[in-house]
Design an enzyme around this catalytic site. Structure first.
Site, PDB file in Angstrom:
ATOM      1  N   HIS A 127       0.840  -1.205   0.000  1.00  0.00           N
ATOM      2  CA  HIS A 127       0.000   0.000   0.000  1.00  0.00           C
ATOM      3  C   HIS A 127       0.873   1.252   0.000  1.00  0.00           C
ATOM      4  O   HIS A 127       1.255   1.781   1.038  1.00  0.00           O
ATOM      5  CB  HIS A 127      -0.910  -0.009   1.239  1.00  0.00           C
ATOM      6  CG  HIS A 127      -2.013   0.990   1.148  1.00  0.00           C
ATOM      7  ND1 HIS A 127      -3.286   0.745   1.607  1.00  0.00           N
ATOM      8  CD2 HIS A 127      -2.062   2.247   0.648  1.00  0.00           C
ATOM      9  CE1 HIS A 127      -4.052   1.787   1.381  1.00  0.00           C
ATOM     10  NE2 HIS A 127      -3.324   2.720   0.810  1.00  0.00           N
ATOM     11  N   HIS A 140       1.731   5.086  -2.173  1.00  0.00           N
ATOM     12  CA  HIS A 140       1.349   6.097  -3.170  1.00  0.00           C
ATOM     13  C   HIS A 140       2.633   6.672  -3.763  1.00  0.00           C
ATOM     14  O   HIS A 140       3.368   7.370  -3.076  1.00  0.00           O
ATOM     15  CB  HIS A 140       0.514   7.206  -2.520  1.00  0.00           C
ATOM     16  CG  HIS A 140      -0.768   6.698  -1.930  1.00  0.00           C
ATOM     17  ND1 HIS A 140      -1.938   6.629  -2.649  1.00  0.00           N
ATOM     18  CD2 HIS A 140      -1.057   6.194  -0.713  1.00  0.00           C
ATOM     19  CE1 HIS A 140      -2.900   6.110  -1.892  1.00  0.00           C
ATOM     20  NE2 HIS A 140      -2.388   5.839  -0.705  1.00  0.00           N
ATOM     21  N   LEU A 141       2.878   6.349  -5.023  1.00  0.00           N
ATOM     22  CA  LEU A 141       4.114   6.827  -5.662  1.00  0.00           C
ATOM     23  C   LEU A 141       3.923   8.180  -6.354  1.00  0.00           C
ATOM     24  O   LEU A 141       4.909   8.809  -6.751  1.00  0.00           O
ATOM     25  CB  LEU A 141       4.630   5.794  -6.666  1.00  0.00           C
ATOM     26  CG  LEU A 141       5.199   4.493  -6.069  1.00  0.00           C
ATOM     27  CD1 LEU A 141       5.674   3.564  -7.180  1.00  0.00           C
ATOM     28  CD2 LEU A 141       6.343   4.780  -5.091  1.00  0.00           C
ATOM     29  N   ARG A 142       2.654   8.634  -6.490  1.00  0.00           N
ATOM     30  CA  ARG A 142       2.340   9.978  -7.023  1.00  0.00           C
ATOM     31  C   ARG A 142       2.783  10.199  -8.469  1.00  0.00           C
ATOM     32  O   ARG A 142       2.792  11.348  -8.934  1.00  0.00           O
ATOM     33  CB  ARG A 142       2.985  11.079  -6.158  1.00  0.00           C
ATOM     34  CG  ARG A 142       2.718  10.980  -4.675  1.00  0.00           C
ATOM     35  CD  ARG A 142       1.282  11.257  -4.347  1.00  0.00           C
ATOM     36  NE  ARG A 142       1.079  11.385  -2.909  1.00  0.00           N
ATOM     37  CZ  ARG A 142      -0.044  11.034  -2.291  1.00  0.00           C
ATOM     38  NH1 ARG A 142      -1.056  10.529  -2.988  1.00  0.00           N
ATOM     39  NH2 ARG A 142      -0.174  11.194  -1.003  1.00  0.00           N
ATOM     40  N   ASN A 171      -4.423   6.318  -7.397  1.00  0.00           N
ATOM     41  CA  ASN A 171      -4.882   7.717  -7.374  1.00  0.00           C
ATOM     42  C   ASN A 171      -3.806   8.672  -7.873  1.00  0.00           C
ATOM     43  O   ASN A 171      -3.446   9.650  -7.232  1.00  0.00           O
ATOM     44  CB  ASN A 171      -5.385   8.120  -5.983  1.00  0.00           C
ATOM     45  CG  ASN A 171      -4.339   7.989  -4.906  1.00  0.00           C
ATOM     46  OD1 ASN A 171      -3.353   7.283  -5.063  1.00  0.00           O
ATOM     47  ND2 ASN A 171      -4.541   8.681  -3.810  1.00  0.00           N
ATOM     48  N   HIS A 199     -10.766   0.832   0.822  1.00  0.00           N
ATOM     49  CA  HIS A 199     -10.524   1.812   1.882  1.00  0.00           C
ATOM     50  C   HIS A 199     -11.886   1.985   2.549  1.00  0.00           C
ATOM     51  O   HIS A 199     -12.779   2.582   1.973  1.00  0.00           O
ATOM     52  CB  HIS A 199     -10.030   3.101   1.216  1.00  0.00           C
ATOM     53  CG  HIS A 199     -10.034   4.319   2.087  1.00  0.00           C
ATOM     54  ND1 HIS A 199      -8.924   5.121   2.231  1.00  0.00           N
ATOM     55  CD2 HIS A 199     -10.993   4.903   2.834  1.00  0.00           C
ATOM     56  CE1 HIS A 199      -9.215   6.136   3.025  1.00  0.00           C
ATOM     57  NE2 HIS A 199     -10.462   6.032   3.403  1.00  0.00           N
ATOM     58  N   ASN A 244      -5.710   9.483   7.012  1.00  0.00           N
ATOM     59  CA  ASN A 244      -7.024   8.862   6.909  1.00  0.00           C
ATOM     60  C   ASN A 244      -6.850   7.379   6.616  1.00  0.00           C
ATOM     61  O   ASN A 244      -6.289   7.043   5.575  1.00  0.00           O
ATOM     62  CB  ASN A 244      -7.827   9.539   5.793  1.00  0.00           C
ATOM     63  CG  ASN A 244      -9.266   9.092   5.789  1.00  0.00           C
ATOM     64  OD1 ASN A 244      -9.735   8.515   6.760  1.00  0.00           O
ATOM     65  ND2 ASN A 244      -9.965   9.350   4.702  1.00  0.00           N
ATOM     66  N   ASP A 264       0.895   2.622   3.762  1.00  0.00           N
ATOM     67  CA  ASP A 264       0.070   3.721   3.239  1.00  0.00           C
ATOM     68  C   ASP A 264       0.947   4.969   3.035  1.00  0.00           C
ATOM     69  O   ASP A 264       0.541   6.090   3.329  1.00  0.00           O
ATOM     70  CB  ASP A 264      -1.116   4.023   4.160  1.00  0.00           C
ATOM     71  CG  ASP A 264      -2.164   4.908   3.487  1.00  0.00           C
ATOM     72  OD1 ASP A 264      -2.052   5.190   2.277  1.00  0.00           O
ATOM     73  OD2 ASP A 264      -3.106   5.332   4.197  1.00  0.00           O
ATOM     74  N   HIS A 297       3.544  14.125   0.831  1.00  0.00           N
ATOM     75  CA  HIS A 297       3.050  15.477   0.527  1.00  0.00           C
ATOM     76  C   HIS A 297       4.183  16.452   0.810  1.00  0.00           C
ATOM     77  O   HIS A 297       4.927  16.273   1.779  1.00  0.00           O
ATOM     78  CB  HIS A 297       1.853  15.848   1.401  1.00  0.00           C
ATOM     79  CG  HIS A 297       0.639  15.012   1.160  1.00  0.00           C
ATOM     80  ND1 HIS A 297      -0.099  15.107  -0.001  1.00  0.00           N
ATOM     81  CD2 HIS A 297       0.032  14.071   1.912  1.00  0.00           C
ATOM     82  CE1 HIS A 297      -1.106  14.253   0.051  1.00  0.00           C
ATOM     83  NE2 HIS A 297      -1.055  13.606   1.189  1.00  0.00           N
TER      84      HIS A 297
END
Lengths: 445, 334
Positions: A62, A64-66, A96, A181, A283, A310, A314
């Protein structure tokens, strides 16, 4: 090129190994595991220092590599470098991105760029619904064909029970799990922190525990109906874990993960030492003590299948704002193993062997990945752990492009010593002694 | 924020000839009641007594903050609180500047930190900040050299309101400890509530909170306050009853069906207040919704101290400004 990892303590639950053993790698494969393996000519011998543990490569399912779309936060190159430094030989990246990974074209682009720029293996997760809008299914056969190992609308719950049912049935046909989720959107509302005493006193809008557990119960009911596998992401409440436990007792094909921050921190942290720290905004939110205790119990008892980070990068200026305006999420790739060792293994919550199941064997099995084992013939993906090394987390040294971690400055016991992907050394921890041979091997490729 | 929590006496020369106490708050900011000790609260209330006297003079001005610059930075609309601070600042001879930032800079894409750093480049001594986000003042207090006074942050705290409420109660009752104070209305969204509960429980009052369960903050009984949805139980034997504003948008948000029904169940009327002590104080932080949380008869009646609260607000804010920024020796001690 044959390489022998000699003299380490090997922990591989898939072979029942937990003791001194050698591991022989040939190219990108494991060829033998055992005590005092014979050294043929042409085998490069790499002595593993005493006290280090050799495991099948860890997998973070899980992340997020963006990339594509938010490369100022993270890229495939930086995210996989952080993964390698965190002991992960593979990551599964959430859809996402911008554009959303809801088509074979986006999946292929991620796979191709990962082959070119990735430091560790990258397994894309496709979107359940087109544009992650929760309206109609994306082309899941196409996504799987292009390389997706699961589908998820992560970050956005699949709000419609009907669509979730269809997704489970349809994805089940291809043998890939739906990852949800769990969050009931109307109950979550504009919430930014766990609904409870702390949020009440701080004047922060609450996200009730039931917003998560209602969706957990719904998804489990649907999985029971469809008989197909569902994986529930980052569970954080005692009610969710209770539901998961009951589902497993009645034999459902349901699995779940928890994050290091949810087994380490409670919402009390929001009151200080740095009040309203936006690096504590994620979240699902940090929950209260009884929930953290339930997460620990779930890890101990087997209700929890996977530890996943997760990892949600940012930029600092995006987080340096009012609490309710800050984006949700923290980075986690480089702190997961130290937190798991310090908070779980050294405190006696779980054994090291169970840690390897949670971070390597189980995520590989759930996503049907080729890793997760050091059996002969399997991928030469190896994570080497220095379980007793004391380290200080320093986010300024993170390989991630982002710095949004609440663990900066923490002293923890347990570190990643080295990471090997497909026989290639991709990370060696400079603070661990005795790894010169491994480092030299890494430099030779 | 300063870790020190005890007030200190510096033996400073008195400003003008007024009987202003010579103690100081040993802190840079006033971001919440949560951070204050009972001694600090008492110091502020004692200082406000002296400040109130200044407002009764024909020349309502002392030079205590001469040469100090105070910026009233309001990111959310306010008339009462901003005016009260501005009058307090002027009576202490501070140079004041009002900035109604509302959301204009945010709309232009500027962050709160950048907005405030720009203002701080012009060397203000104090920032009085109101913001719609809970915790905004804590955030600013960490990044600003100037002191930050919280004039209301989101649903979190409104410390100067709680202090002026306490001042008003103490002025009439000569004490706070042991009094029963009932607070009724929209508890969930109210920063006035949070500051008042913190202050009143710290000072030893018996606090009763009343409202529909839909507007009660979860877990609030841990503050030591009693929670009830029975207005009669809350008001019974009370020394003070304080109503909180019910906003129309709460009805639209589904917290209760209609304003009419709210008034029928929770509206404070002379009949309901009869259960309280005969000398009960009827309070409201304003702005009032007559006929929703309070009847006009009660708001304008003999028990009402609502306008006293407004008057006392100036004195309490003068005290806070003075205790944070007054006198050169404060800077040496800080």
């Amino acid at each position: 090129m044959k390489r022998l990892l000699k003299g380490g303590h090997v922990v591989d639950p898939t072979q029942g190994i937990d003791g001194a053993s050698d591991v022989l790698l040939d190219g990108d494969r494991v060829v033998a595991v055992g005590r005092d393996l014979a050294v043929d000519s042409g085998v490069e011998v790499i002595e593993i220092p005493d006290g280090l543990i050799v495991c099948p490569g860890f997998v973070d399912m899980h992340v997020h590599l963006r990339d594509p779309g938010q490369e100022h936060k993270e890229t495939i190159a930086s995210g996989t470098a952080a993964a390698a430094a965190g002991g992960f030989t593979a990551v599964a990246c959430m859809p996402n991105t911008q554009p959303v990974n809801d088509s074979a074209a986006v999946t292929r682009s991620i796979v191709e760029r990962a082959a070119l720029l990735g430091v560790v293996r990258v397994y894309p997760i496709g979107a359940v619904s087109k544009g992650m809008k929760g309206e109609s299914l994306s082309e899941i056969a196409d996504l799987k064909g292009a390389g997706c190992v699961a589908v998820s609308d992560d970050g956005r719950p699949v709000a419609s029970a009907l669509l979730m049912r269809r997704a489970l049935e349809y994805a089940g046909m291809f043998g890939i799990p739906v990852i949800d989720h769990c969050e009931e959107p109307t109950l979550k509302g504009e919430g930014v922190a766990h609904e409870g005493f702390v949020a009440s006193m701080l004047g922060l809008r609450g996200i009730p525990a039931a917003a998560e557990s209602i969706m957990v119960e719904r998804d489990l009911a649907l999985a029971e109906m469809t008989g197909t596998p569902v994986h529930l992401a980052h569970l954080s409440t005692r009610q969710s874990l209770r539901a998961m436990d009951a589902a497993k007792s009645r034999g459902l094909k349901a699995t779940c993960e928890v994050t290091p921050h949810h087994f380490t921190l409670t919402d009390e942290r929001l009151t200080g030492p740095t009040s309203y720290d936006t690096n504590l905004k994620m979240n699902p939110p940090l929950r209260e003590r009884a929930d953290v205790d339930a997460v620990l119990q779930g890890l101990r008892a087997g209700t929890v299948d996977v530890i996943a980070t997760d990892h949600a990068p940012h930029q600092q200026d995006e987080k340096a704002v009012e609490f309710d305006r800050a984006p949700f999420g923290i980075i986690g790739l480089e702190t997961a193993v130290p937190l798991a060792l310090d908070r779980l293994v050294h405190r006696g919550v779980i054994t090291f062997r169970r840690l390897v199941q949670l971070m390597s064997v189980n995520p590989s099995r759930i996503l049907n990945l080729p890793g997760g084992s050091l059996r002969p013939g399997r991928l030469a993906d190896v994570t080497i752990i220095a379980p007793s090394a004391a380290i200080v987390i320093d986010v300024t040294r993170s390989k991630s492009l982002s710095r949004n971690s609440p663990f900066d400055g923490w002293t923890l016991r347990g570190a990643v010593a080295a990471t090997i992907v497909g026989g290639r050394t991709v990370f060696v921890n400079g603070e661990i002694a005795g790894l010169a041979a491994l480092r030299a091997a890494g430099e030779r490729g | 924020m300063s870790p020190e929590t005890t007030p200190t006496t510096t033996g400073a020369p008195q400003a003008d000839d007024s009987p202003i106490p010579t103690s100081r708050l040993r802190r840079k900011d006033l971001v919440g009641i949560a951070e204050l000790t009972a001694e600090e609260i008492s110091l502020i209330l004692d200082t406000a007594v002296a400040m109130k006297e200044i407002s009764s003079r024909p020349i309502k001005k002392v030079p205590a903050l001469r040469g100090k610059t105070v910026v009233n930075l309001f990111f959310e609309a306010s008339t009462r609180t901003r005016t009260s601070f501005e009058i307090a600042e002027k009576r202490l001879s501070a140079d004041t500047l009002n900035i109604a930032a509302s959301t204009s800079s945010v709309v232009k894409g500027e962050t709160l930190a950048d907005t405030v750093h720009n203002i701080e480049a012009m060397s203000p001594d104090l920032l009085v900040v109101r913001h719609s986000s809970s915790g905004a003042c804590h955030f600013l207090s960490r990044i600003c050299r100037a002191g930050v006074i919280n004039a209301g942050d989101g649903m979190h705290e409104h410390p100067t309101q709680a202090l002026l409420d306490a001042f008003t109660i103490r002025e009439r009752k000569q004490r706070i400890a042991g009094l029963k104070v009932a607070i009724c209305g929209d508890l969930l969204h109210s920063r006035v509530l949070r500051s008042n509960v913190l202050l009143l429980t710290k000072m030893g009052a018996d606090v009763w909170l009343c409202g529909p369960p839909t507007l009660m903050p979860v877990g609030f009984e841990r503050t030591g306050a009693h929670m009830t949805s029975s207005i009669d139980e809350a008001v019974e034997g009370a020394d003070a009853v304080m109503m909180l504003r019910i906003q129309l948008e709460r009805m639209l948000g589904g917290f209760f069906p209609t304003l009419r029904e709210y008034f029928n169940v929770f509206g404070m009327t002379p009949e309901r207040v009869r259960r309280a002590k005969p000398d009960v104080l009827v309070m409201h932080p304003g702005p009032m919704n007559r006929g929703v949380e309070i009847s006009s008869e009660l708001a304008d009646g003999p028990s009402s101290v609502i306008l006293d609260q407004v008057a006392n607000g100036v004195a309490v804010r003068m005290a806070i400004l003075y205790l944070l920024a007054g006198g050169a020796e404060h800077e040496a001690a800080a």
